[in-house]
Write a protein that holds these residues in place. Structure first.
Motif, mmCIF file in Angstrom:
data_model
loop_
_atom_site.group_PDB
_atom_site.id
_atom_site.type_symbol
_atom_site.label_atom_id
_atom_site.label_comp_id
_atom_site.label_asym_id
_atom_site.label_seq_id
_atom_site.Cartn_x
_atom_site.Cartn_y
_atom_site.Cartn_z
ATOM 1 N N LEU A 18 1.041 -1.174 19.693
ATOM 2 C CA LEU A 18 1.367 0.065 19.003
ATOM 3 C C LEU A 18 0.938 -0.051 17.547
ATOM 4 O O LEU A 18 0.961 -1.131 16.971
ATOM 5 C CB LEU A 18 2.868 0.352 19.070
ATOM 6 C CG LEU A 18 3.509 0.405 20.459
ATOM 7 C CD1 LEU A 18 4.969 0.806 20.343
ATOM 8 C CD2 LEU A 18 2.762 1.350 21.375
ATOM 9 N N ARG A 19 0.581 1.088 16.976
ATOM 10 C CA ARG A 19 0.156 1.124 15.578
ATOM 11 C C ARG A 19 1.061 2.069 14.806
ATOM 12 O O ARG A 19 1.463 3.108 15.311
ATOM 13 C CB ARG A 19 -1.307 1.579 15.470
ATOM 14 C CG ARG A 19 -2.285 0.726 16.277
ATOM 15 C CD ARG A 19 -3.708 1.233 16.113
ATOM 16 N NE ARG A 19 -4.604 0.579 17.044
ATOM 17 C CZ ARG A 19 -5.189 -0.594 16.833
ATOM 18 N NH1 ARG A 19 -4.967 -1.231 15.694
ATOM 19 N NH2 ARG A 19 -5.994 -1.129 17.730
ATOM 20 N N GLY A 20 1.347 1.697 13.583
ATOM 21 C CA GLY A 20 2.182 2.531 12.742
ATOM 22 C C GLY A 20 1.728 2.477 11.298
ATOM 23 O O GLY A 20 0.769 1.787 10.956
ATOM 24 N N ARG A 21 2.443 3.224 10.471
ATOM 25 C CA ARG A 21 2.134 3.285 9.050
ATOM 26 C C ARG A 21 3.397 3.032 8.244
ATOM 27 O O ARG A 21 4.512 3.251 8.732
ATOM 28 C CB ARG A 21 1.527 4.647 8.689
ATOM 29 C CG ARG A 21 0.229 4.952 9.429
ATOM 30 C CD ARG A 21 -0.373 6.287 9.001
ATOM 31 N NE ARG A 21 -0.893 6.217 7.646
ATOM 32 C CZ ARG A 21 -2.126 5.793 7.337
ATOM 33 N NH1 ARG A 21 -2.951 5.401 8.296
ATOM 34 N NH2 ARG A 21 -2.529 5.774 6.090
ATOM 35 N N TRP A 22 3.226 2.597 7.009
ATOM 36 C CA TRP A 22 4.379 2.338 6.152
ATOM 37 C C TRP A 22 4.092 2.777 4.724
ATOM 38 O O TRP A 22 2.940 2.972 4.331
ATOM 39 C CB TRP A 22 4.755 0.854 6.181
ATOM 40 C CG TRP A 22 3.694 -0.110 5.692
ATOM 41 C CD1 TRP A 22 2.755 -0.735 6.463
ATOM 42 C CD2 TRP A 22 3.486 -0.565 4.347
ATOM 43 N NE1 TRP A 22 1.967 -1.543 5.673
ATOM 44 C CE2 TRP A 22 2.394 -1.462 4.376
ATOM 45 C CE3 TRP A 22 4.118 -0.298 3.128
ATOM 46 C CZ2 TRP A 22 1.920 -2.086 3.225
ATOM 47 C CZ3 TRP A 22 3.642 -0.923 1.970
ATOM 48 C CH2 TRP A 22 2.564 -1.810 2.039
ATOM 49 N N ALA A 23 5.162 2.950 3.966
ATOM 50 C CA ALA A 23 5.061 3.298 2.552
ATOM 51 C C ALA A 23 6.165 2.562 1.804
ATOM 52 O O ALA A 23 7.210 2.220 2.381
ATOM 53 C CB ALA A 23 5.188 4.804 2.338
ATOM 54 N N ALA A 24 5.929 2.311 0.529
ATOM 55 C CA ALA A 24 6.905 1.597 -0.296
ATOM 56 C C ALA A 24 6.994 2.239 -1.670
ATOM 57 O O ALA A 24 5.974 2.577 -2.271
ATOM 58 C CB ALA A 24 6.524 0.125 -0.424
ATOM 59 N N THR A 25 8.202 2.421 -2.143
ATOM 60 C CA THR A 25 8.468 2.795 -3.526
ATOM 61 C C THR A 25 9.359 1.698 -4.092
ATOM 62 O O THR A 25 9.815 0.810 -3.353
ATOM 63 C CB THR A 25 9.187 4.151 -3.622
ATOM 64 O OG1 THR A 25 10.534 4.001 -3.142
ATOM 65 C CG2 THR A 25 8.477 5.218 -2.797
ATOM 66 N N PRO A 26 9.634 1.717 -5.383
ATOM 67 C CA PRO A 26 10.507 0.676 -5.929
ATOM 68 C C PRO A 26 11.868 0.602 -5.246
ATOM 69 O O PRO A 26 12.496 -0.463 -5.228
ATOM 70 C CB PRO A 26 10.639 1.068 -7.403
ATOM 71 C CG PRO A 26 9.352 1.766 -7.706
ATOM 72 C CD PRO A 26 9.037 2.538 -6.459
ATOM 73 N N ARG A 27 12.334 1.703 -4.665
ATOM 74 C CA ARG A 27 13.663 1.718 -4.055
ATOM 75 C C ARG A 27 13.673 1.817 -2.541
ATOM 76 O O ARG A 27 14.677 1.481 -1.906
ATOM 77 C CB ARG A 27 14.472 2.893 -4.621
ATOM 78 C CG ARG A 27 14.786 2.769 -6.098
ATOM 79 C CD ARG A 27 15.682 3.915 -6.545
ATOM 80 N NE ARG A 27 16.018 3.809 -7.967
ATOM 81 C CZ ARG A 27 16.800 4.650 -8.617
ATOM 82 N NH1 ARG A 27 17.325 5.681 -7.960
ATOM 83 N NH2 ARG A 27 17.048 4.485 -9.904
ATOM 84 N N LEU A 28 12.586 2.287 -1.935
ATOM 85 C CA LEU A 28 12.644 2.660 -0.524
ATOM 86 C C LEU A 28 11.420 2.169 0.240
ATOM 87 O O LEU A 28 10.299 2.223 -0.252
ATOM 88 C CB LEU A 28 12.739 4.184 -0.414
ATOM 89 C CG LEU A 28 12.986 4.780 0.972
ATOM 90 C CD1 LEU A 28 14.392 4.441 1.460
ATOM 91 C CD2 LEU A 28 12.789 6.293 0.935
ATOM 92 N N LEU A 29 11.678 1.723 1.470
ATOM 93 C CA LEU A 29 10.618 1.375 2.418
ATOM 94 C C LEU A 29 10.743 2.312 3.613
ATOM 95 O O LEU A 29 11.836 2.524 4.135
ATOM 96 C CB LEU A 29 10.769 -0.074 2.896
ATOM 97 C CG LEU A 29 10.773 -1.149 1.822
ATOM 98 C CD1 LEU A 29 11.154 -2.495 2.435
ATOM 99 C CD2 LEU A 29 9.412 -1.246 1.134
ATOM 100 N N THR A 30 9.629 2.882 4.051
ATOM 101 C CA THR A 30 9.640 3.760 5.206
ATOM 102 C C THR A 30 8.541 3.355 6.176
ATOM 103 O O THR A 30 7.460 2.928 5.762
ATOM 104 C CB THR A 30 9.441 5.243 4.805
ATOM 105 O OG1 THR A 30 8.280 5.355 3.979
ATOM 106 C CG2 THR A 30 10.655 5.756 4.055
ATOM 107 N N THR A 31 8.820 3.473 7.451
ATOM 108 C CA THR A 31 7.852 3.147 8.495
ATOM 109 C C THR A 31 7.898 4.219 9.572
ATOM 110 O O THR A 31 8.920 4.891 9.753
ATOM 111 C CB THR A 31 8.149 1.775 9.136
ATOM 112 O OG1 THR A 31 9.478 1.786 9.677
ATOM 113 C CG2 THR A 31 8.023 0.651 8.114
ATOM 114 N N ALA A 32 6.797 4.369 10.301
ATOM 115 C CA ALA A 32 6.745 5.390 11.346
ATOM 116 C C ALA A 32 5.718 5.021 12.404
ATOM 117 O O ALA A 32 4.670 4.445 12.108
ATOM 118 C CB ALA A 32 6.393 6.755 10.740
#
Length: 240
Positions: free
Chosen positions: A190-204
């Motif tokens: 499976l493949r997914g994407r992620w993002a990072a800010t100084p406070r938050l990590l998100t994945t999908a």
């Protein structure tokens, strides 16, 4: 979160910590959390408000969203979705099952994952990769990001198979340059994407209803024609 998923997936997100606003909760939902702690009530209601906004945007009628016996949310017929919440953030993603087979999202604070949790959710190869990533990109807490990626994978996997996974069942590789990840499990990638800010990590992770020419599930930001693809300190399987 919306930038991590195909355009045909409706996403609604918001900050937590404030009193729930319209639309109001359904009586069935209030009954479900009647004896829950205040913090649990707040996150339960707020993430469902996000889910109803996403359902409406995806063309579905927004009704009560109760967890089943397996704690996974019961979405309306014809819809697939996923919810997540952590301190200061709630989000939901919804799509038509005719276009997306399954979707999984997760959000975590960009904080260090406790060592005992890291040892539980990773194998030796993953831990070595995390050490290399941490040395190169110290502003991202990579252990927590890997945790989040596995949560997203599991949230997409369970509705398709009806099978729970343990953290070692999926080997995740994080790709910092492309901000993507791959998860290998049960002879499936499976493949997914992620993002990072100084406070938050998100994945999908989103699994389109049809596969692309390569046969892989993956990501198509412009739409779904192509078929590409803790708030707590302990592992969880909370479908919210």
């Amino acid at each position: 979160m919306a930038g991590l998923l195909p355009a045909c997936v409706a996403v609604a997100a918001g900050a937590g910590g404030s009193a729930p606003r319209h639309p109001p909760a359904f009586p069935e939902e209030l009954g479900h959390i009647a004896h829950a702690a205040p913090a649990r009530r707040e996150e339960f209601l707020q993430v469902r408000q996000c889910a109803r906004r996403a359902l409406t945007a995806a063309g579905f009628r927004a009704g009560p969203l109760l967890p089943g016996a397996d704690r996974a949310p019961r979405w309306p017929a014809g819809a697939v979705g996923s919810m997540t919440h952590c301190t200061g953030y709630r989000a939901a993603a919804v799509a038509a099952a005719s276009r997306i087979r399954a979707v999984g999202i997760d959000a975590e604070p960009n904080e260090t994952l406790p060592p005992e949790v890291g040892a539980l959710i990773t194998d030796a190869e993953e831990r070595a990769a995390l050490e290399r990533l941490s040395a190169r990109h110290p502003r991202v807490h990579w252990g927590r990001l890997l945790f989040s990626a596995k949560e997203s994978v599991f949230k997409a996997w369970y509705p398709l198979t009806g099978q729970w996974l343990d953290f070692p069942d999926a080997r995740v590789t994080l790709h910092p340059e492309s901000r993507t990840f791959t998860a290998d499990l049960a002879e499936t990638r499976l493949r997914g994407r992620w993002a990072a800010t100084p406070r938050l990590l998100t994945t999908a992770v989103a699994l389109p209803a049809r596969r692309d020419r390569t046969g892989h599930a993956g990501h198509a930001r412009a739409g779904c024609r192509a078929a590409p693809t803790p708030e707590t300190n302990t592992p969880h399987r909370d479908g919210s």
